[in-house]
Design a protein around this motif. Structure first.
Motif, short mmCIF file in Angstrom:
data_model
loop_
_atom_site.label_atom_id
_atom_site.label_comp_id
_atom_site.label_asym_id
_atom_site.label_seq_id
_atom_site.Cartn_x
_atom_site.Cartn_y
_atom_site.Cartn_z
N LYS A 12 47.40 57.80 36.69
CA LYS A 12 46.40 58.69 36.12
C LYS A 12 45.67 59.40 37.27
O LYS A 12 45.21 58.74 38.20
CB LYS A 12 45.40 57.91 35.28
CG LYS A 12 44.34 58.78 34.59
CD LYS A 12 43.27 57.93 33.92
CE LYS A 12 43.82 57.13 32.76
NZ LYS A 12 42.75 56.41 32.04
N GLU A 26 37.15 53.47 35.78
CA GLU A 26 38.41 52.81 36.13
C GLU A 26 38.18 51.36 36.58
O GLU A 26 38.93 50.46 36.23
CB GLU A 26 39.14 53.58 37.23
CG GLU A 26 39.86 54.82 36.75
CD GLU A 26 41.02 54.49 35.82
OE1 GLU A 26 41.59 53.38 35.93
OE2 GLU A 26 41.36 55.33 34.98
N ALA A 28 36.09 49.28 35.62
CA ALA A 28 35.82 48.38 34.50
C ALA A 28 37.09 47.75 33.94
O ALA A 28 37.03 46.73 33.24
CB ALA A 28 35.10 49.15 33.40
N THR A 29 38.23 48.34 34.25
CA THR A 29 39.51 47.86 33.73
C THR A 29 40.03 46.64 34.50
O THR A 29 40.88 45.90 34.01
CB THR A 29 40.57 48.99 33.82
OG1 THR A 29 40.05 50.17 33.20
CG2 THR A 29 41.87 48.61 33.15
N TYR A 30 39.48 46.43 35.71
CA TYR A 30 40.04 45.41 36.61
C TYR A 30 39.02 44.30 36.88
O TYR A 30 37.85 44.42 36.55
CB TYR A 30 40.48 46.08 37.92
CG TYR A 30 41.49 47.17 37.67
CD1 TYR A 30 42.84 46.87 37.47
CD2 TYR A 30 41.09 48.51 37.58
CE1 TYR A 30 43.77 47.86 37.20
CE2 TYR A 30 42.01 49.51 37.31
CZ TYR A 30 43.34 49.18 37.12
OH TYR A 30 44.25 50.17 36.84
N LYS A 175 47.65 52.92 39.99
CA LYS A 175 47.23 52.99 38.59
C LYS A 175 46.39 54.24 38.34
O LYS A 175 46.43 54.82 37.26
CB LYS A 175 46.45 51.74 38.21
CG LYS A 175 47.23 50.44 38.36
CD LYS A 175 48.50 50.45 37.54
CE LYS A 175 49.26 49.14 37.69
NZ LYS A 175 50.59 49.20 36.98
#
Length: 388
Positions: A12, A26, A28-30, A175
C-alpha cells in the motif's frame, strides 16, 4: 503479449506532501515493538527522524534502532540487524531512508528467524523463505531502487567481494510505503543523479527484451520520456516539486513488477554493475552508468529492431533516409549525451576499477539468459575494458 503470468502487488502506497500523516493508522495494525532502521544520520538533521519518533511514541510503540545502514548494505550489518530484531522480538521493521535501507529491512525481515546462514540460503542458493517473516514498512527519502514496492533485497559480502540480489515473493514486499517527494530535496546532487540513472536502467533492463508487440514496452517508453524531461528540470531546480514527484512515482513503477509482465527481461547491466560494486563499493547508479553504453552498443546488432524503436519513440530520432543501424546508433548517442548532461560517471576508472580487476569482476557477474544476447565471460571482460 506472449506467455502466461500472474500479477499482484500487496504494498500500500501513501504519496504526497501529507503522506507521513498516514503512518499512525498503519502502526495500529502491528504489535508494540518496532525496529527503526536508517542510514548515516541525515534524517536527524532534516527533522524526519523527530517526526517519525513522535508518531511512534504517540502510537505507544517500543522503539529499537539500527542506524548506520550503508549505501551497499553488508552481510555483517545484516547479522547485526538480525541480532537486534531477534533479541527484542520485534513486530514491525520500519525503514527510513533510501533503497539500501529498504533492501536491508527486507533482508532482516527474512533472515532474523532463519535457522541457517541467510547468506548461504537466500543469496547463494537462492531458496524461498520458509520461516517467519517480520513485516516491513518504508518511509522513502531517496528514489531510484523501487525497493519500496517490490521484494528485492541486495546484500554485499565484503570478504568474498560479491554483491547479490534476491527477489523475494509477495510476502516480503513492504506492507506499506510512505512517499513524500519533499524528503528527497536535500539529497546531494551526485546521489540524486545516480538515482535517476538507476531508474532509467531498471526500465531499460526490462525494455530490451522480447520481439512481440508488448503493452509493457509502450508503458516503459512513456516512463522514460517522463524521466528524461523531469530529471533535466530537477538537475537545474532540485526543489521543483512537480519534477521530483514525477521522478519518485516513475521510480516506483519502474520496478514494482508491472512492466516486467510478458517480458523475458535482461538485467546484465545490473549483474555486471553489481559485481563492480562488490569490488569497489561504488555508488550503485554510477556502476550502471559506467557500464551501460559499451554494453548496449555490444548487444545492439542482436536486438536491432528494438534499439531502432527506442531511438524513434524515446529520443525522437527521425528515421527518414537512414538505415536501421544508423537510427539505432543515433539513439544511443542521444542517450549518451543525456547521461553526460546529468553528470553521470561514464567510465569505471573513475570508480577505482583497474584492468587487473576485470577478470574477477567478470567472475562475479551472473550471466542471465533473458536479453538479446547471452554473454560469455570473455565478452563481459571486453565490455569492462571498453568501460575503463
Amino acid at each position: 503479449m506472449l506467455g502466461n503470468f500472474e500479477y499482484s502487488n500487496p504494498t500500500k502506497l501513501y504519496f504526497g506532501e501529507d503522506a507521513l500523516s498516514y503512518l499512525g493508522g498503519e502502526l495500529a495494525t502491528y504489535g508494540k515493538r518496532v525496529l527503526l532502521i536508517y542510514g548515516g544520520g541525515s534524517i536527524k538533521k532534516n527533522g524526519i527522524y523527530d517526526d517519525v519518533i513522535k508518531i511512534l511514541k504517540d502510537a505507544d510503540k517500543d522503539v529499537f534502532e539500527v542506524s548506520g545502514v550503508m549505501p551497499n548494505p553488508t552481510l555483517e550489518k545484516l547479522y547485526e540487524g538480525c541480532r537486534v530484531a531477534k533479541e527484542n522480538n520485534v513486530d514491525l521493521i520500519l525503514s527510513v531512508g533510501g533503497g539500501s535501507c529498504c533492501d536491508y529491512a527486507k533482508a532482516v525481515s527474512v533472515s532474523t528467524h532463519c535457522e541457517e546462514d541467510p547468506w548461504e540460503k537466500y543469496y547463494l542458493r537462492m531458496e524461498d523463505v520458509d520461516n517467519k517473516i517480520i513485516p516491513v514498512g518504508c518511509i522513502l527519502t531517496m528514489v531510484g531502487t523501487g525497493s519500496e514496492m517490490n521484494g528485492g533485497s541486495v546484500i554485499t559480502n565484503s570478504k568474498s567481494k560479491l554483491k547479490i540480489g534476491h527477489v523475494f515473493g509477495d510476502k516480503v514486499f513492504p506492507k506499506f510505503s510512505i512517499l513524500n517527494p519533499i524528503y528527497t530535496y536535500t539529497l546531494p546532487e551526485y546521489q540524486m543523479v545516480a538515482g535517476f540513472y538507476d531508474i532509467m536502467s531498471h526500465i531499460l533492463e526490462q525494455y530490451f527484451s522480447g520481439t512481440d508487440d508488448n503493452t509493457s514496452d509502450y508503458i516503459m517508453e512513456g516512463l522514460l520520456k517522463s524521466l528524461i524531461n523531469s530529471s533535466k528540470i530537477a538537475l537545474k531546480e532540485p526543489q521543483n516539486y512537480e519534477a521530483r514527484s514525477n521522478i519518485m512515482w516513475i521510480a516506483t513503477w519502474a520496478l514494482n513488477t508491472l512492466v516486467a509482465k510478458g517480458k523475458t527481461t535482461d538485467w546484465m547491466v545490473h549483474m555486471i554493475g553489481q559485481s563492480v560494486g562488490g569490488h569497489t563499493n561504488a555508488t550503485h547508479g554510477m556502476t550502471l552508468s559506467a557500464i551501460s553504453m559499451p554494453y548496449y552498443r555490444h548487444i545492439m546488432p542482436d536486438g536491432l529492431a528494438k534499439f531502432k524503436r527506442y531511438a524513434i519513440n524515446v529520443w525522437n530520432v527521425n528515421p527518414e533516409g537512414k538505415s536501421d543501424d544508423e537510427v539505432a546508433k543515433i539513439g544511443l548517442d542521444q542517450m549518451e549525451n543525456y547521461m553526460k548532461e546529468l553528470g553521470l560517471v561514464m567510465n569505471l576508472t573513475e570508480l577505482g576499477v583497474t584492468e587487473e580487476m576485470l577478470s574477477n569482476i567478470a567472475d562475479g557477474a551472473f550471466i542471465l539468459p533473458g536479453g538479446y544476447k547471452i554473454l560469455t565471460k570473455e565478452e563481459i571482460i571486453q565490455i569492462l575494458k571498453q568501460s575503463l
